[in-house]
Scaffold this motif. Structure first.
Motif, PDB file in Angstrom:
ATOM      1  N   THR A  59       0.548  -9.826   7.297  1.00  0.00           N
ATOM      2  CA  THR A  59       1.527  -8.835   6.870  1.00  0.00           C
ATOM      3  C   THR A  59       2.935  -9.333   7.177  1.00  0.00           C
ATOM      4  OG1 THR A  59       1.395  -7.658   8.980  1.00  0.00           O
ATOM      5  CG2 THR A  59      -0.053  -6.903   7.195  1.00  0.00           C
ATOM      6  N   ALA A  60       3.887  -8.771   6.453  1.00  0.00           N
ATOM      7  CA  ALA A  60       5.292  -9.124   6.651  1.00  0.00           C
ATOM      8  C   ALA A  60       6.150  -7.906   6.351  1.00  0.00           C
ATOM      9  CB  ALA A  60       5.686 -10.276   5.733  1.00  0.00           C
ATOM     10  N   ARG A  61       7.225  -7.773   7.098  1.00  0.00           N
ATOM     11  CA  ARG A  61       8.208  -6.735   6.808  1.00  0.00           C
ATOM     12  C   ARG A  61       9.140  -7.262   5.728  1.00  0.00           C
ATOM     13  NH1 ARG A  61       9.845  -2.877  10.496  1.00  0.00           N
ATOM     14  NH2 ARG A  61      11.958  -3.686  10.505  1.00  0.00           N
ATOM     15  N   ALA A  62       9.474  -6.385   4.779  1.00  0.00           N
ATOM     16  CA  ALA A  62      10.296  -6.815   3.646  1.00  0.00           C
ATOM     17  C   ALA A  62      11.177  -5.673   3.161  1.00  0.00           C
ATOM     18  CB  ALA A  62       9.394  -7.279   2.502  1.00  0.00           C
ATOM     19  N   TRP A  63      12.271  -6.053   2.511  1.00  0.00           N
ATOM     20  CA  TRP A  63      13.068  -5.073   1.792  1.00  0.00           C
ATOM     21  C   TRP A  63      12.316  -4.718   0.517  1.00  0.00           C
ATOM     22  CZ3 TRP A  63      16.470  -2.727   4.411  1.00  0.00           C
ATOM     23  CH2 TRP A  63      17.376  -3.364   5.242  1.00  0.00           C
ATOM     24  N   VAL A  64      12.270  -3.433   0.209  1.00  0.00           N
ATOM     25  CA  VAL A  64      11.659  -2.945  -1.028  1.00  0.00           C
ATOM     26  C   VAL A  64      12.615  -1.930  -1.629  1.00  0.00           C
ATOM     27  CG1 VAL A  64       9.670  -1.789  -2.059  1.00  0.00           C
ATOM     28  CG2 VAL A  64       9.353  -3.183  -0.004  1.00  0.00           C
ATOM     29  N   TYR A  65      12.859  -2.063  -2.925  1.00  0.00           N
ATOM     30  CA  TYR A  65      13.656  -1.063  -3.638  1.00  0.00           C
ATOM     31  C   TYR A  65      12.690  -0.031  -4.191  1.00  0.00           C
ATOM     32  CZ  TYR A  65      17.636  -4.216  -3.297  1.00  0.00           C
ATOM     33  OH  TYR A  65      18.660  -5.017  -2.820  1.00  0.00           O
ATOM     34  N   VAL A  66      12.793   1.201  -3.683  1.00  0.00           N
ATOM     35  CA  VAL A  66      11.945   2.304  -4.128  1.00  0.00           C
ATOM     36  C   VAL A  66      12.811   3.306  -4.879  1.00  0.00           C
ATOM     37  CG1 VAL A  66      10.332   1.995  -2.204  1.00  0.00           C
ATOM     38  CG2 VAL A  66      12.177   3.666  -2.006  1.00  0.00           C
ATOM     39  N   ALA A  67      12.197   4.068  -5.760  1.00  0.00           N
ATOM     40  CA  ALA A  67      12.942   5.056  -6.535  1.00  0.00           C
ATOM     41  C   ALA A  67      13.628   6.042  -5.604  1.00  0.00           C
ATOM     42  CB  ALA A  67      12.010   5.778  -7.488  1.00  0.00           C
ATOM     43  N   ALA A  68      14.891   6.301  -5.889  1.00  0.00           N
ATOM     44  CA  ALA A  68      15.615   7.326  -5.138  1.00  0.00           C
ATOM     45  C   ALA A  68      15.011   8.688  -5.475  1.00  0.00           C
ATOM     46  CB  ALA A  68      17.104   7.284  -5.517  1.00  0.00           C
ATOM     47  N   ALA A  69      15.240   9.656  -4.635  1.00  0.00           N
ATOM     48  CA  ALA A  69      14.624  10.975  -4.783  1.00  0.00           C
ATOM     49  C   ALA A  69      14.858  11.554  -6.171  1.00  0.00           C
ATOM     50  CB  ALA A  69      15.139  11.914  -3.710  1.00  0.00           C
ATOM     51  N   ARG A  70      16.060  11.407  -6.709  1.00  0.00           N
ATOM     52  CA  ARG A  70      16.351  12.020  -8.032  1.00  0.00           C
ATOM     53  C   ARG A  70      15.573  11.332  -9.150  1.00  0.00           C
ATOM     54  NH1 ARG A  70      20.411   9.914 -11.383  1.00  0.00           N
ATOM     55  NH2 ARG A  70      21.320   7.958 -10.640  1.00  0.00           N
ATOM     56  N   VAL A  71      15.256  10.044  -9.006  1.00  0.00           N
ATOM     57  CA  VAL A  71      14.460   9.326 -10.007  1.00  0.00           C
ATOM     58  C   VAL A  71      12.986   9.670  -9.823  1.00  0.00           C
ATOM     59  CG1 VAL A  71      13.740   7.048 -10.828  1.00  0.00           C
ATOM     60  CG2 VAL A  71      16.130   7.444 -10.195  1.00  0.00           C
ATOM     61  N   ALA A  72      12.523   9.653  -8.592  1.00  0.00           N
ATOM     62  CA  ALA A  72      11.117   9.931  -8.290  1.00  0.00           C
ATOM     63  C   ALA A  72      10.720  11.333  -8.718  1.00  0.00           C
ATOM     64  CB  ALA A  72      10.843   9.724  -6.805  1.00  0.00           C
ATOM     65  N   ALA A  73      11.647  12.277  -8.645  1.00  0.00           N
ATOM     66  CA  ALA A  73      11.364  13.666  -9.008  1.00  0.00           C
ATOM     67  C   ALA A  73      11.292  13.862 -10.520  1.00  0.00           C
ATOM     68  CB  ALA A  73      12.424  14.589  -8.422  1.00  0.00           C
ATOM     69  N   GLY A  74      11.881  12.908 -11.270  1.00  0.00           N
ATOM     70  CA  GLY A  74      11.943  13.033 -12.732  1.00  0.00           C
ATOM     71  C   GLY A  74      10.724  12.621 -13.363  1.00  0.00           C
ATOM     72  N   ALA A 130       0.849  -1.191   0.000  1.00  0.00           N
ATOM     73  CA  ALA A 130       0.000   0.000   0.000  1.00  0.00           C
ATOM     74  C   ALA A 130       0.889   1.246   0.000  1.00  0.00           C
ATOM     75  CB  ALA A 130      -0.888  -0.005   1.241  1.00  0.00           C
ATOM     76  N   GLY A 131       0.295   2.354  -0.412  1.00  0.00           N
ATOM     77  CA  GLY A 131       1.006   3.628  -0.343  1.00  0.00           C
ATOM     78  C   GLY A 131       2.125   3.750  -1.351  1.00  0.00           C
ATOM     79  N   ALA A 132       1.916   3.189  -2.547  1.00  0.00           N
ATOM     80  CA  ALA A 132       2.953   3.252  -3.570  1.00  0.00           C
ATOM     81  C   ALA A 132       2.321   3.244  -4.952  1.00  0.00           C
ATOM     82  CB  ALA A 132       3.901   2.073  -3.424  1.00  0.00           C
ATOM     83  N   VAL A 133       3.065   3.769  -5.921  1.00  0.00           N
ATOM     84  CA  VAL A 133       2.661   3.807  -7.323  1.00  0.00           C
ATOM     85  C   VAL A 133       3.784   3.190  -8.141  1.00  0.00           C
ATOM     86  CG1 VAL A 133       2.088   5.308  -9.284  1.00  0.00           C
ATOM     87  CG2 VAL A 133       1.356   5.934  -6.989  1.00  0.00           C
ATOM     88  N   LEU A 134       3.427   2.390  -9.130  1.00  0.00           N
ATOM     89  CA  LEU A 134       4.408   1.761 -10.009  1.00  0.00           C
ATOM     90  C   LEU A 134       4.439   2.512 -11.333  1.00  0.00           C
ATOM     91  CD1 LEU A 134       6.363  -0.620 -10.349  1.00  0.00           C
ATOM     92  CD2 LEU A 134       4.443  -1.943 -11.235  1.00  0.00           C
ATOM     93  N   TYR A 135       5.631   2.897 -11.766  1.00  0.00           N
ATOM     94  CA  TYR A 135       5.831   3.579 -13.041  1.00  0.00           C
ATOM     95  C   TYR A 135       6.631   2.681 -13.974  1.00  0.00           C
ATOM     96  CZ  TYR A 135       4.251   7.853 -10.794  1.00  0.00           C
ATOM     97  OH  TYR A 135       3.495   8.792 -10.145  1.00  0.00           O
ATOM     98  N   ALA A 136       6.374   2.798 -15.271  1.00  0.00           N
ATOM     99  CA  ALA A 136       7.086   1.982 -16.255  1.00  0.00           C
ATOM    100  C   ALA A 136       8.559   2.355 -16.315  1.00  0.00           C
ATOM    101  CB  ALA A 136       6.450   2.127 -17.633  1.00  0.00           C
ATOM    102  N   GLY A 137       8.880   3.615 -16.150  1.00  0.00           N
ATOM    103  CA  GLY A 137      10.271   4.052 -16.124  1.00  0.00           C
ATOM    104  C   GLY A 137      10.938   4.029 -17.487  1.00  0.00           C
TER     105      GLY A 137
END
Length: 125
Positions: A110-125, A40-47
């Motif tokens: 629910t489970a805690r997991a590692w997630v790779y999220v866009a770094a600020a410079r990618v997310a801002a683009g 939850a609380g996330a959006v997926l972009y094609a990139g």
């Protein structure tokens, strides 16, 4: 890395999902379990040639898989995924940041997991 986070599973949502190109390259033979999950609380972009996830409290969920690595493969897999995702702790040039987030399985657990999220410079683009 804290001991509690030492061997968290990974939430994958792009090229590491089953059937996608990086799944076989990086995960085949190293996985103890794969379960459908959502974040939850996330959006997926094609990139630009690869998908990326941006956190947004008003969005989601993003569907993916919760991947539990074999304990004997964990450290090497974590290092390889960090390279694949262009992540190094504290590096301002990162494409992704590796963060701990809670994901929800199909049964509502629910489970805690590692997630790779866009770094600020990618997310801002």
């Amino acid at each position: 890395m804290s001991p509690a986070a030492a061997q968290l599973p990974f939430f994958v949502y792009g090229t590491l999902r089953p059937g996608e190109p990086n799944h076989d390259v990086h995960l085949r033979g190293r996985v103890a379990a794969e379960e459908p999950a959502r974040l939850a609380g996330a959006v997926l972009y094609a990139g630009p040639g690869y998908p990326y996830l941006v956190e947004d409290p008003e969005a989601g969920p993003v569907r993916g898989e919760l991947i539990t690595a074999l304990p004997s493969a964990y450290d090497r897999l974590l290092a390889e995924l960090d390279v694949l995702e262009d992540y190094a702790p504290g590096d301002p040039r990162n494409l992704y940041e590796r963060v701990v987030r809670e994901v929800t399985l199909l049964d509502g657990a629910t489970a805690r997991a590692w997630v790779y999220v866009a770094a600020a410079r990618v997310a801002a683009g």
